[in-house]
Every structure is written in structure tokens, then in C-alpha cells.
Design a protein around this motif. Structure first.
Motif, PDB file in Angstrom:
ATOM      1  N   ILE A   1      -4.553 -13.183  13.564  1.00 45.64           N
ATOM      2  CA  ILE A   1      -4.201 -11.705  14.057  1.00 45.64           C
ATOM      3  C   ILE A   1      -3.069 -11.031  13.502  1.00 45.64           C
ATOM      4  N   LYS A   2      -1.997 -11.582  12.816  1.00 40.76           N
ATOM      5  CA  LYS A   2      -1.283 -10.712  12.126  1.00 40.76           C
ATOM      6  C   LYS A   2      -1.994  -9.814  11.111  1.00 40.76           C
ATOM      7  N   ALA A   3      -2.988 -10.383  10.288  1.00 44.50           N
ATOM      8  CA  ALA A   3      -3.820  -9.571   9.342  1.00 44.50           C
ATOM      9  C   ALA A   3      -4.431  -8.740  10.007  1.00 44.50           C
ATOM     10  N   ALA A   4      -5.003  -8.700  11.210  1.00 49.49           N
ATOM     11  CA  ALA A   4      -5.670  -7.796  11.998  1.00 49.49           C
ATOM     12  C   ALA A   4      -4.597  -6.681  12.498  1.00 49.49           C
ATOM     13  N   ALA A   5      -3.197  -7.116  12.664  1.00 47.46           N
ATOM     14  CA  ALA A   5      -2.436  -5.918  13.265  1.00 47.46           C
ATOM     15  C   ALA A   5      -2.010  -5.259  12.107  1.00 47.46           C
ATOM     16  N   VAL A   6      -1.929  -5.695  10.867  1.00 47.15           N
ATOM     17  CA  VAL A   6      -1.506  -4.922   9.820  1.00 47.15           C
ATOM     18  C   VAL A   6      -2.794  -3.984   9.537  1.00 47.15           C
ATOM     19  N   ILE A   7      -3.969  -4.350   9.463  1.00 51.93           N
ATOM     20  CA  ILE A   7      -5.151  -3.469   9.335  1.00 51.93           C
ATOM     21  C   ILE A   7      -5.218  -2.484  10.312  1.00 51.93           C
ATOM     22  N   SER A   8      -4.748  -2.663  11.639  1.00 46.86           N
ATOM     23  CA  SER A   8      -4.721  -1.750  12.691  1.00 46.86           C
ATOM     24  C   SER A   8      -3.582  -0.762  12.335  1.00 46.86           C
ATOM     25  N   PHE A   9      -2.623  -0.872  11.944  1.00 53.50           N
ATOM     26  CA  PHE A   9      -1.494  -0.135  11.415  1.00 53.50           C
ATOM     27  C   PHE A   9      -2.091   0.694  10.356  1.00 53.50           C
ATOM     28  N   LEU A  10      -2.687   0.347   9.290  1.00 53.05           N
ATOM     29  CA  LEU A  10      -2.998   0.824   8.100  1.00 53.05           C
ATOM     30  C   LEU A  10      -4.196   1.925   8.564  1.00 53.05           C
ATOM     31  N   THR A  11      -5.018   1.501   9.363  1.00 53.06           N
ATOM     32  CA  THR A  11      -6.248   2.269   9.833  1.00 53.06           C
ATOM     33  C   THR A  11      -5.629   3.509  10.577  1.00 53.06           C
ATOM     34  N   VAL A  12      -4.871   3.427  11.466  1.00 52.65           N
ATOM     35  CA  VAL A  12      -4.313   4.403  12.605  1.00 52.65           C
ATOM     36  C   VAL A  12      -3.383   5.202  11.527  1.00 52.65           C
ATOM     37  N   GLY A  13      -2.837   4.731  10.812  1.00 53.31           N
ATOM     38  CA  GLY A  13      -1.853   5.343   9.792  1.00 53.31           C
ATOM     39  C   GLY A  13      -2.878   6.516   8.721  1.00 53.31           C
ATOM     40  N   GLY A  14      -3.945   5.682   8.532  1.00 58.01           N
ATOM     41  CA  GLY A  14      -4.615   6.690   7.632  1.00 58.01           C
ATOM     42  C   GLY A  14      -5.353   7.757   8.359  1.00 58.01           C
ATOM     43  N   ALA A  15      -5.802   7.626   9.485  1.00 57.79           N
ATOM     44  CA  ALA A  15      -6.271   8.580  10.474  1.00 57.79           C
ATOM     45  C   ALA A  15      -5.326   9.635  10.842  1.00 57.79           C
ATOM     46  N   ALA A  16      -4.251   9.167  10.727  1.00 53.18           N
ATOM     47  CA  ALA A  16      -3.061  10.076  11.203  1.00 53.18           C
ATOM     48  C   ALA A  16      -2.902  11.302  10.194  1.00 53.18           C
ATOM     49  N   PHE A  17      -2.979  10.653   8.832  1.00 51.48           N
ATOM     50  CA  PHE A  17      -2.776  11.551   7.879  1.00 51.48           C
ATOM     51  C   PHE A  17      -3.791  12.536   7.744  1.00 51.48           C
ATOM     52  N   VAL A  18      -5.256  11.925   8.319  1.00 55.36           N
ATOM     53  CA  VAL A  18      -6.369  12.839   7.968  1.00 55.36           C
ATOM     54  C   VAL A  18      -6.089  13.979   9.097  1.00 55.36           C
ATOM     55  N   VAL A  19      -5.627  13.793  10.229  1.00 53.61           N
ATOM     56  CA  VAL A  19      -5.693  14.760  11.527  1.00 53.61           C
ATOM     57  C   VAL A  19      -4.212  15.473  11.398  1.00 53.61           C
TER      58      VAL A  19
END
Length: 364
Positions: free
Chosen positions: A202-220
Motif C-alpha cells: 500500500i505504501k508503494a501505491a500511495a507514492v505512485i498516487s502522489f506522483l500520478t496526481v502531481g504529474g497531472a497537476a503539472f499538465v493542467v
């Protein structure tokens, strides 16, 4: 914290003991308020050109920091049954500070901007919206505890609120739009969180979640209106159709809950050097607003030094240090009369009130 909070989370001393769990929530509160302070210090920069990176970071933080703060507040409201002593704590520790700090902040804003001041007791001034929202959420706790489907009902109210422009009084739009986060905390079983944190992946999934949303935030970031994340506007205020509002608000809500879960998974459960500071988050939440407003009024954000990465890193370090400083015991002791006022004189002698504030476990 309510005296009736689950005993398993209200006392103890190691990672696996009840005290470790207390340390866990103090850690969560402290980290959340640090994010609040950093977000507010970044905010004056996000509308400036060539600041895509800082706006992306701001959007990432604003997606989850208040949902996390509010969910934890709901969790520690589980024992609220509207008993006289609890009502007195709610009035002295939340409602009175809302009026007092709203007045102080309005006067301070007028002083630093040299503008006339109009005091509107029912209209929150910036950060004080959270106090009146907490007051209303906690007062409604017995209702949510008695409904068959509290989360579904709260979500329906959140979505219905988006159809209207409800105005600023009592911050009612935010009260309704953030309501599901509070109710989820209210009905959350501590065992569910414990099992979630025990899963190895779950911790790996949590880190991936932040990285994914962070990348999306940079795009938009260049085109995204951050007002969506404040939960303070309905479809009429944002000039979109109600269908558009529902779709976008639901996506933001779901992503916010996912990142809230990820945040709670990543928060350390052991006692750390900053754990004790978790008891002073309300001081940091309220006091940092005056410093940020003074910085804006003096034109600090217009200087070239803050337009580049070094200056912004220094600004972030300042916000972090300030948040920690304002949570320390000396500051809490100094500000106690304003944050946790003694109001024994206000209540009946046959039901004296202790000067304990309704603890705020959880900070836009």
C-alpha cells in the motif's frame, strides 16, 4: 479530542500500542498544518507567469490537505453526543474563537492595506471558515451517527449544493461540499485504517498516487482554476453548467479521497521529534495568516528574488519553519487565552465548563 474518542486511539506509547496511535494522529495533524501554511505562502505566486511548477505543487497539496484535515476532525468527533459539557467546549473552543479571530484578522487586513474595515460576524474571514465549519459539522454529529447511509446522504447534499450560489455567510458552500470528508471520518472504523496501513504494497501505491496526481497537476496547471479545489463555489459561481460542475467536482472529490488515504498511509506512526507539535496546530493555522497577509501587503511577492527557484525554496523553508515554531509549547501557552478562552462565567454554575477547547484534528 473528544473524551469519548475510541480508547484505542486516545492513550498509549509505542508504535503498536494505543500511544503509538496517538502519536500517529498528532503526526498527521502536524504534517497537514505544515501543508496548509506552505500552500498559503505559495498562493500569491501561482497567478504569476512562468510559475507552472509552483502552481502544480499548490494544486497537488490543495487536492488533499483539507480533506485529510477534515476527515481526521470527523474521526475525533465520533464521541460527540451533544452533552452539555461537549456543547460548552464547542462554544468556547470553536465558536468564540471563530468570532474573535475573524474580527482580529479583518482589522489586521484593514491595517496593512489601509482600507476601511466592515465586520461581518457571520461571514468568515479567510482561514476562519474552518472554525465555523467545524462547529456546524460537529453540532450535526448525532444526526449523522443515526442515519442508515450517512456518507451517501452527505454526498447527495454536497452535489446538491453545487446547483446554487449560496453566498459567503457561515461558509455554507464549503460546509456542504466538504461534508462527506467529515462524515467519512465520523463513520470510519479504526480497524480499517490499521489494516490499510499493514498491507505491504500500500505504501508503494500511495507514492505512485502522489506522483500520478502531481504529474497531472503539472499538465493542467496553466489553465486550471484553483477555485475548484477550495470547494467554495457552485456552478453559477464558476459559470459552468450544473452537469459540468457535478462531473468535475466528483472527480476532484474522489481524487482528494484517494490522496487522503495515501497521506494517511504514509504518515509515520512512531513518536518523532515533531509529534508533540501536533497539539498546537490551531495556533499555527490561525497565526500564520497574519504573517502571510503582511508579506503580501509589503509587496514581498513582487520582488525578483521570489520569481526563481532559490527564492521559492527559501520561501518554502520559511513557511515550514514558521509552521513548526507556531506549534511549539511557548506559543501555545501565550495564545491560550485567545485560542482556548476560559468562559466559565458564561455558563450556569450548576454545570461548570472546563477551559478545554474542542480539539481540532485537522486546516484553506
Amino acid at each position: 479530542m473528544s473524551q469519548n474518542a475510541p480508547s484505542a486511539l486516545s492513550s498509549g506509547a509505542s508504535d503498536s500500542s494505543p500511544a503509538g496511535r496517538t502519536a500517529y494522529f498528532d503526526n498527521a495533524k502536524l504534517l497537514a498544518v505544515v501543508l496548509v501554511v506552505c500552500g498559503h505562502f505559495w498562493e500569491p505566486l501561482i497567478g504569476q507567469p512562468e510559475q507552472r511548477h509552483i502552481k502544480a505543487l499548490y494544486l497537488l497539496v490543495y487536492t488533499f490537505h483539507m480533506p485529510a484535515f477534515i476527515l481526521v476532525s470527523g474521526f475525533f468527533s465520533r464521541g460527540f453526543t451533544a452533552q452539555p459539557r461537549q456543547i460548552r467546549r464547542l462554544v468556547s473552543g470553536v465558536l468564540v474563537p471563530f468570532v474573535l479571530w475573524g474580527t482580529l484578522l479583518a482589522l489586521f487586513n484593514g491595517f496593512v492595506t489601509d482600507e476601511s474595515v466592515t465586520i461581518k460576524p457571520l461571514t468568515p474571514v479567510w482561514v476562519t471558515w474552518f472554525l465555523i465549519a467545524l462547529f456546524l459539522w460537529r453540532l450535526s454529529t448525532p444526526l449523522w451517527r443515526n442515519l442508515r447511509a450517512p456518507v451517501t446522504t452527505a454526498t447527495a447534499l454536497f452535489l446538491a449544493a453545487g446547483a446554487f450560489s449560496l453566498g459567503a455567510q457561515l461558509s455554507i458552500t464549503r460546509v456542504l461540499q466538504f461534508l462527506p470528508c467529515f462524515v467519512i471520518g465520523l463513520v470510519m472504523d479504526p480497524r480499517h485504517l490499521a489494516r490499510l496501513r499493514e498491507a505491504r504494497w500500500i505504501k508503494a501505491a500511495a507514492v505512485i498516487s502522489f506522483l500520478t496526481v502531481g504529474g497531472a497537476a503539472f499538465v493542467v496547471a496553466p489553465d486550471f482554476n484553483a477555485v475548484w479545489l477550495y470547494r467554495s463555489a457552485g456552478a453559477p459561481d464558476l459559470h459552468v453548467s450544473y452537469g459540468h460542475w457535478v462531473a468535475e467536482a466528483l472527480v476532484i472529490h474522489v481524487v482528494g479521497l484517494v490522496l487522503t488515504a495515501a497521506f494517511l498511509v504514509l504518515v509515520p506512526s512512531r513518536r518523532t521529534w515533531y509529534t508533540s507539535l501536533g497539539a498546537g496546530t490551531m495556533c499555527a493555522f490561525l497565526l500564520h495568516a497574519f504573517i502571510r497577509q503582511a508579506m503580501v501587503a509589503t509587496g514581498l511577492y513582487e520582488r525578483d528574488a521570489l520569481q526563481g527557484l532559490p527564492g521559492q525554496l527559501a520561501l518554502t523553508a520559511l513557511a515550514l519553519a514558521l509552521a513548526l515554531l507556531l506549534c511549539t509549547r511557548p506559543v501555545r501557552a501565550l495564545m491560550r487565552p485567545l485560542v482556548e478562552p476560559r468562559l466559565n462565567w458564561l455558563f450556569r454554575p450548576d454545570a461548570p465548563a472546563r477551559s478545554e477547547s474542542a480539539r481540532v484534528h485537522g486546516p484553506s
